[in-house]
Design a protein around this motif. Structure first.
Motif, PDB file in Angstrom:
ATOM      1  N   SER A 138      -1.181   5.085  -6.289  1.00 28.16           N
ATOM      2  CA  SER A 138      -2.765   5.172  -6.237  1.00 28.16           C
ATOM      3  C   SER A 138      -3.260   5.428  -4.748  1.00 28.16           C
ATOM      4  O   SER A 138      -4.169   6.186  -4.452  1.00 28.16           O
ATOM      5  CB  SER A 138      -3.253   4.226  -6.943  1.00 28.16           C
ATOM      6  OG  SER A 138      -4.684   4.402  -7.024  1.00 28.16           O
ATOM      7  N   PHE A 139      -2.712   4.503  -4.171  1.00 23.41           N
ATOM      8  CA  PHE A 139      -2.970   4.335  -2.623  1.00 23.41           C
ATOM      9  C   PHE A 139      -2.793   5.870  -1.847  1.00 23.41           C
ATOM     10  O   PHE A 139      -3.466   6.425  -1.256  1.00 23.41           O
ATOM     11  CB  PHE A 139      -2.327   3.353  -1.774  1.00 23.41           C
ATOM     12  CG  PHE A 139      -2.577   3.466  -0.152  1.00 23.41           C
ATOM     13  CD1 PHE A 139      -3.813   3.005   0.283  1.00 23.41           C
ATOM     14  CD2 PHE A 139      -1.715   3.659   0.508  1.00 23.41           C
ATOM     15  CE1 PHE A 139      -3.805   2.968   1.616  1.00 23.41           C
ATOM     16  CE2 PHE A 139      -1.752   3.835   1.933  1.00 23.41           C
ATOM     17  CZ  PHE A 139      -3.005   3.505   2.507  1.00 23.41           C
ATOM     18  N   LEU A 140      -1.392   6.331  -1.947  1.00 22.46           N
ATOM     19  CA  LEU A 140      -0.950   7.723  -1.464  1.00 22.46           C
ATOM     20  C   LEU A 140      -1.980   8.789  -2.040  1.00 22.46           C
ATOM     21  O   LEU A 140      -2.417   9.697  -1.389  1.00 22.46           O
ATOM     22  CB  LEU A 140       0.393   7.935  -1.929  1.00 22.46           C
ATOM     23  CG  LEU A 140       1.169   6.909  -1.356  1.00 22.46           C
ATOM     24  CD1 LEU A 140       2.691   7.306  -1.893  1.00 22.46           C
ATOM     25  CD2 LEU A 140       1.238   6.815  -0.035  1.00 22.46           C
ATOM     26  N   ILE A 141      -2.382   8.897  -3.293  1.00 18.27           N
ATOM     27  CA  ILE A 141      -3.313   9.648  -3.862  1.00 18.27           C
ATOM     28  C   ILE A 141      -4.858   9.526  -3.197  1.00 18.27           C
ATOM     29  O   ILE A 141      -5.189  10.695  -2.855  1.00 18.27           O
ATOM     30  CB  ILE A 141      -3.419   9.669  -5.325  1.00 18.27           C
ATOM     31  CG1 ILE A 141      -2.150  10.082  -6.033  1.00 18.27           C
ATOM     32  CG2 ILE A 141      -4.435  10.366  -5.898  1.00 18.27           C
ATOM     33  CD1 ILE A 141      -1.933   9.931  -7.472  1.00 18.27           C
ATOM     34  N   ARG A 170       0.931  -1.247 -10.008  1.00 18.90           N
ATOM     35  CA  ARG A 170       1.942  -2.068  -9.344  1.00 18.90           C
ATOM     36  C   ARG A 170       2.633  -1.064  -8.522  1.00 18.90           C
ATOM     37  O   ARG A 170       2.965   0.164  -8.814  1.00 18.90           O
ATOM     38  CB  ARG A 170       2.907  -2.626 -10.495  1.00 18.90           C
ATOM     39  CG  ARG A 170       1.836  -3.515 -11.344  1.00 18.90           C
ATOM     40  CD  ARG A 170       1.880  -5.053 -10.596  1.00 18.90           C
ATOM     41  NE  ARG A 170       1.317  -5.846 -11.525  1.00 18.90           N
ATOM     42  CZ  ARG A 170       0.326  -6.871 -11.315  1.00 18.90           C
ATOM     43  NH1 ARG A 170      -0.275  -6.920 -10.139  1.00 18.90           N
ATOM     44  NH2 ARG A 170      -0.273  -7.477 -12.177  1.00 18.90           N
ATOM     45  N   PRO A 171       2.840  -1.853  -7.418  1.00 14.09           N
ATOM     46  CA  PRO A 171       3.639  -0.680  -6.316  1.00 14.09           C
ATOM     47  C   PRO A 171       5.203  -0.465  -6.938  1.00 14.09           C
ATOM     48  O   PRO A 171       5.691  -1.415  -7.362  1.00 14.09           O
ATOM     49  CB  PRO A 171       3.781  -1.703  -4.878  1.00 14.09           C
ATOM     50  CG  PRO A 171       2.601  -2.834  -5.076  1.00 14.09           C
ATOM     51  CD  PRO A 171       2.370  -2.856  -6.613  1.00 14.09           C
ATOM     52  N   TYR A 183       0.657  -1.306   0.109  1.00 12.13           N
ATOM     53  CA  TYR A 183      -0.047  -0.089   0.051  1.00 12.13           C
ATOM     54  C   TYR A 183       0.992   1.230   0.059  1.00 12.13           C
ATOM     55  O   TYR A 183       0.458   2.225  -0.820  1.00 12.13           O
ATOM     56  CB  TYR A 183      -1.191   0.041   1.355  1.00 12.13           C
ATOM     57  CG  TYR A 183      -2.030  -1.091   0.800  1.00 12.13           C
ATOM     58  CD1 TYR A 183      -3.209  -0.765   0.066  1.00 12.13           C
ATOM     59  CD2 TYR A 183      -2.107  -2.245   1.794  1.00 12.13           C
ATOM     60  CE1 TYR A 183      -4.193  -1.562  -0.121  1.00 12.13           C
ATOM     61  CE2 TYR A 183      -3.143  -2.899   1.432  1.00 12.13           C
ATOM     62  CZ  TYR A 183      -4.438  -2.795   0.636  1.00 12.13           C
ATOM     63  OH  TYR A 183      -5.079  -3.672   0.344  1.00 12.13           O
ATOM     64  N   TYR A 184       1.951   1.397   0.866  1.00 18.40           N
ATOM     65  CA  TYR A 184       2.474   2.500   0.838  1.00 18.40           C
ATOM     66  C   TYR A 184       3.410   2.741  -0.319  1.00 18.40           C
ATOM     67  O   TYR A 184       3.796   4.018  -0.445  1.00 18.40           O
ATOM     68  CB  TYR A 184       3.097   3.004   2.351  1.00 18.40           C
ATOM     69  CG  TYR A 184       4.407   2.071   2.676  1.00 18.40           C
ATOM     70  CD1 TYR A 184       5.772   2.540   1.935  1.00 18.40           C
ATOM     71  CD2 TYR A 184       4.489   1.264   3.514  1.00 18.40           C
ATOM     72  CE1 TYR A 184       6.832   1.887   2.378  1.00 18.40           C
ATOM     73  CE2 TYR A 184       5.684   0.328   3.799  1.00 18.40           C
ATOM     74  CZ  TYR A 184       6.857   0.941   3.286  1.00 18.40           C
ATOM     75  OH  TYR A 184       7.969   0.384   3.495  1.00 18.40           O
TER      76      TYR A 184
END
Length: 148
Positions: free
Chosen positions: A87-90, A144-145, A82-83
């Motif tokens: 996209s998660f950060l946005i 993708r991270p 996640y971090y």
């Protein structure tokens, strides 16, 4: 000693938790959207935006609480994924902005007498912020991270 996260060991836990997360957002954003649609002059014409906001306030907050706490549990399943996911950060940035906007400017606009044009502007900003949160969540699975 390593302790395994039970959400990673059960095949059903993550999908059930994700459904709770989505339902929480649906409840919270849905109630907020009804107030925003009223500010835009669409639907529920018998009630004022303030009456709708007061009637839906606990539903909005309850849905948001469910979404946030289930989101924290989802995050705990794989924090690195996640971090490192932009996209998660946005999504998190949009979520913080949407919550701050909703409980400051939006709530003041709903409860005070403002011009219809200002009310429409507040409603459009609110809807755009919450839609950004939704799309940020959708794209978490696609991005993708660590990739730019």
């Amino acid at each position: 000693m390593w302790i395994e996260n039970p959400l990673r060991t059960s095949p059903a836990a993550f999908p059930i938790l994700e459904c709770i997360h989505i339902a929480g957002f649906a409840l919270s954003i849905g109630m907020t959207a009804l107030v925003d649609f009223r500010l835009l002059g669409l639907g529920l014409q018998k009630q004022t935006p303030a009456e709708l906001a007061q009637a839906f306030d606990w539903w909005m907050l309850g849905g948001l609480i469910f979404a946030v706490f289930s989101g924290l549990l989802l995050f705990s399943t794989d924090p690195d994924m996640y971090y490192l996911n932009w996209s998660f950060l946005i999504k998190m940035a949009c979520l913080l902005l949407a919550i701050a906007f909703n409980y400051t400017i939006h709530s003041r606009a709903v409860t005070s007498r403002i011009s219809p044009a200002a009310g429409r502007l507040v409603a459009c900003i609110s809807l755009a912020q919450w839609v950004s949160v939704i799309f940020g969540g959708i794209f978490i699975a696609v991005v993708r991270p660590g990739l730019t």
